[in-house]
Design a protein around this motif. Structure first.
Motif, PDB file in Angstrom:
ATOM      1  N   SER A   1      83.363  30.122  14.303  1.00 13.57           N
ATOM      2  CA  SER A   1      82.548  29.615  13.206  1.00 13.57           C
ATOM      3  C   SER A   1      81.716  30.752  12.624  1.00 13.57           C
ATOM      4  O   SER A   1      80.595  31.012  13.093  1.00 13.57           O
ATOM      5  N   PRO A   2      82.233  31.452  11.613  1.00 14.47           N
ATOM      6  CA  PRO A   2      81.436  32.500  10.964  1.00 14.47           C
ATOM      7  C   PRO A   2      80.109  31.959  10.420  1.00 14.47           C
ATOM      8  O   PRO A   2      79.096  32.663  10.441  1.00 14.47           O
ATOM      9  N   ALA A   3      80.108  30.716   9.952  1.00 14.98           N
ATOM     10  CA  ALA A   3      78.876  30.135   9.430  1.00 14.98           C
ATOM     11  C   ALA A   3      77.822  30.015  10.529  1.00 14.98           C
ATOM     12  O   ALA A   3      76.627  30.247  10.293  1.00 14.98           O
ATOM     13  N   PHE A   4      78.260  29.658  11.745  1.00 14.97           N
ATOM     14  CA  PHE A   4      77.303  29.548  12.842  1.00 14.97           C
ATOM     15  C   PHE A   4      76.818  30.924  13.280  1.00 14.97           C
ATOM     16  O   PHE A   4      75.646  31.084  13.637  1.00 14.97           O
ATOM     17  N   GLU A   5      77.684  31.916  13.253  1.00 10.20           N
ATOM     18  CA  GLU A   5      77.238  33.282  13.542  1.00 10.20           C
ATOM     19  C   GLU A   5      76.096  33.669  12.605  1.00 10.20           C
ATOM     20  O   GLU A   5      75.087  34.245  13.041  1.00 10.20           O
ATOM     21  N   GLN A   6      76.251  33.367  11.324  1.00 11.57           N
ATOM     22  CA  GLN A   6      75.200  33.693  10.363  1.00 11.57           C
ATOM     23  C   GLN A   6      73.952  32.871  10.612  1.00 11.57           C
ATOM     24  O   GLN A   6      72.822  33.364  10.473  1.00 11.57           O
ATOM     25  N   ALA A   7      74.133  31.614  11.015  1.00 11.01           N
ATOM     26  CA  ALA A   7      72.979  30.771  11.332  1.00 11.01           C
ATOM     27  C   ALA A   7      72.180  31.351  12.495  1.00 11.01           C
ATOM     28  O   ALA A   7      70.939  31.302  12.496  1.00 11.01           O
ATOM     29  N   LEU A   8      72.880  31.903  13.495  1.00 10.63           N
ATOM     30  CA  LEU A   8      72.183  32.543  14.612  1.00 10.63           C
ATOM     31  C   LEU A   8      71.362  33.737  14.130  1.00 10.63           C
ATOM     32  O   LEU A   8      70.208  33.928  14.533  1.00 10.63           O
ATOM     33  N   ARG A   9      71.959  34.549  13.263  1.00 13.49           N
ATOM     34  CA  ARG A   9      71.229  35.713  12.727  1.00 13.49           C
ATOM     35  C   ARG A   9      70.025  35.250  11.910  1.00 13.49           C
ATOM     36  O   ARG A   9      68.928  35.816  12.033  1.00 13.49           O
ATOM     37  N   ASN A  10      70.220  34.232  11.089  1.00 12.78           N
ATOM     38  CA  ASN A  10      69.121  33.725  10.272  1.00 12.78           C
ATOM     39  C   ASN A  10      67.991  33.167  11.123  1.00 12.78           C
ATOM     40  O   ASN A  10      66.825  33.179  10.703  1.00 12.78           O
ATOM     41  N   ALA A  11      68.330  32.668  12.317  1.00 15.92           N
ATOM     42  CA  ALA A  11      67.326  32.097  13.218  1.00 15.92           C
ATOM     43  C   ALA A  11      66.624  33.162  14.049  1.00 15.92           C
ATOM     44  O   ALA A  11      65.774  32.827  14.879  1.00 15.92           O
ATOM     45  N   GLY A  12      66.978  34.433  13.849  1.00 16.37           N
ATOM     46  CA  GLY A  12      66.289  35.515  14.536  1.00 16.37           C
ATOM     47  C   GLY A  12      66.959  36.016  15.792  1.00 16.37           C
ATOM     48  O   GLY A  12      66.380  36.830  16.525  1.00 16.37           O
ATOM     49  N   PHE A  13      68.199  35.564  16.066  1.00 20.60           N
ATOM     50  CA  PHE A  13      68.917  36.068  17.231  1.00 20.60           C
ATOM     51  C   PHE A  13      69.549  37.418  16.902  1.00 20.60           C
ATOM     52  O   PHE A  13      70.080  37.626  15.801  1.00 20.60           O
ATOM     53  N   ALA A  14      69.510  38.313  17.857  1.00 25.40           N
ATOM     54  CA  ALA A  14      70.093  39.644  17.701  1.00 25.40           C
ATOM     55  C   ALA A  14      71.398  39.727  18.480  1.00 25.40           C
ATOM     56  O   ALA A  14      71.708  38.847  19.291  1.00 25.40           O
ATOM     57  N   GLY A  15      72.159  40.797  18.238  1.00 26.09           N
ATOM     58  CA  GLY A  15      73.379  41.034  19.000  1.00 26.09           C
ATOM     59  C   GLY A  15      74.345  39.881  18.962  1.00 26.09           C
ATOM     60  O   GLY A  15      75.013  39.573  19.968  1.00 26.09           O
TER      61      GLY A  15
END
Length: 244
Positions: free
Chosen positions: A207-221
């Motif tokens: 899920s590329p969209a979820f990957e971006q959601a993780l980044r938007n939520a402040g998760f790194a790596g």
């Protein structure tokens, strides 16, 4: 969770072991050949045929933690057929192991039913604690408790969150589960992590969209680990590192 191999199961007639109505709808335990399946509201969730990706969920989270962290704690969201819990309990490096499961039937199938063949040693492990609760509610409520009482903060935070309650962020079992993958849900996950802690989320497809959601939520790596399956797209584990 594991999407079944259609070729393997086509000639095996499922046998219903138990059907139970709960607050979130119907949950069914079936046996197909030598394996067991869990069905929720007519949606296949998982079976005992493989379990590689469920084990990877736990292994990848441990590997992503900073080196030298003693006895890291882990919260497993979703008991399922027990592969993730069994994997965590088999690893002596884990400390506190908490499993949050909202379906009482699933817990019963592990404690006194046929799924105990997978989970009995893990349930007997003194590190293990089973919590009967909705995962998102548990994350939010415990985070609030920790914020109000600093003395309890250590008990409400984990070094790793390993979540497997749906067929993925884009394929939820019930509509309200979608809140877990929303900005507010991911913020609740971050609040439950220790500095540098790891969020690992199982999915039946990338899920590329979820990957971006993780980044938007402040998760790194943010990374995605794949497990090849016999048919269709690979199972994956999405990983993100909380703030240090």
């Amino acid at each position: 969770m594991t999407v079944p191999d259609i070729r393997r199961t086509a000639d095996e007639t499922p046998v219903t072991i138990e059907r139970r109505e709960g607050p979130h709808g119907e949950v069914v335990l079936r046996r197909r050949g030598t394996h067991y399946e869990i069905i929720a509201n007519g949606c296949f969730l998982m079976d005992t045929a493989d379990g590689r990706s469920e084990r990877l969920l736990v292994d990848a989270a441990l590997a992503a933690l900073p080196p030298g962290r003693p006895s890291p704690s882990v919260l497993i969201g979703g008991l399922g057929v027990g592969f993730s819990l069994a994997r965590a309990a088999a690893e002596p490096r884990w400390g506190r192991i908490t499993v949050v499961e909202r379906e009482e039937a699933v817990i019963d199938w592990h404690r006194t039913g046929p799924l105990s063949a997978i989970s009995a040693p893990a349930l007997a492990d003194p590190r293990t604690r089973i919590v009967h609760d909705d995962l998102l509610a548990h994350l939010r409520d415990a985070a609030a408790d920790g914020a109000e009482d600093a003395a309890r903060a250590a008990d409400t935070r984990y070094d790793a969150l390993c979540l497997d309650i749906d067929n993925g962020p884009d394929w939820t079992v019930t509509e309200d589960n979608g809140g877990l993958y929303s900005p507010a849900g991911l913020a609740a996950c971050r609040a439950r992590l220790t500095p540098g802690g790891v969020l690992a989320v199982w999915s039946a497809q990338p899920s590329p969209a979820f990957e971006q959601a993780l980044r938007n939520a402040g998760f790194a790596g943010v990374t995605t680990r794949e497990i090849t399956v016999a048919r269709g797209v690979p199972d994956v584990v999405h990983l993100g590192i909380g703030a240090a």
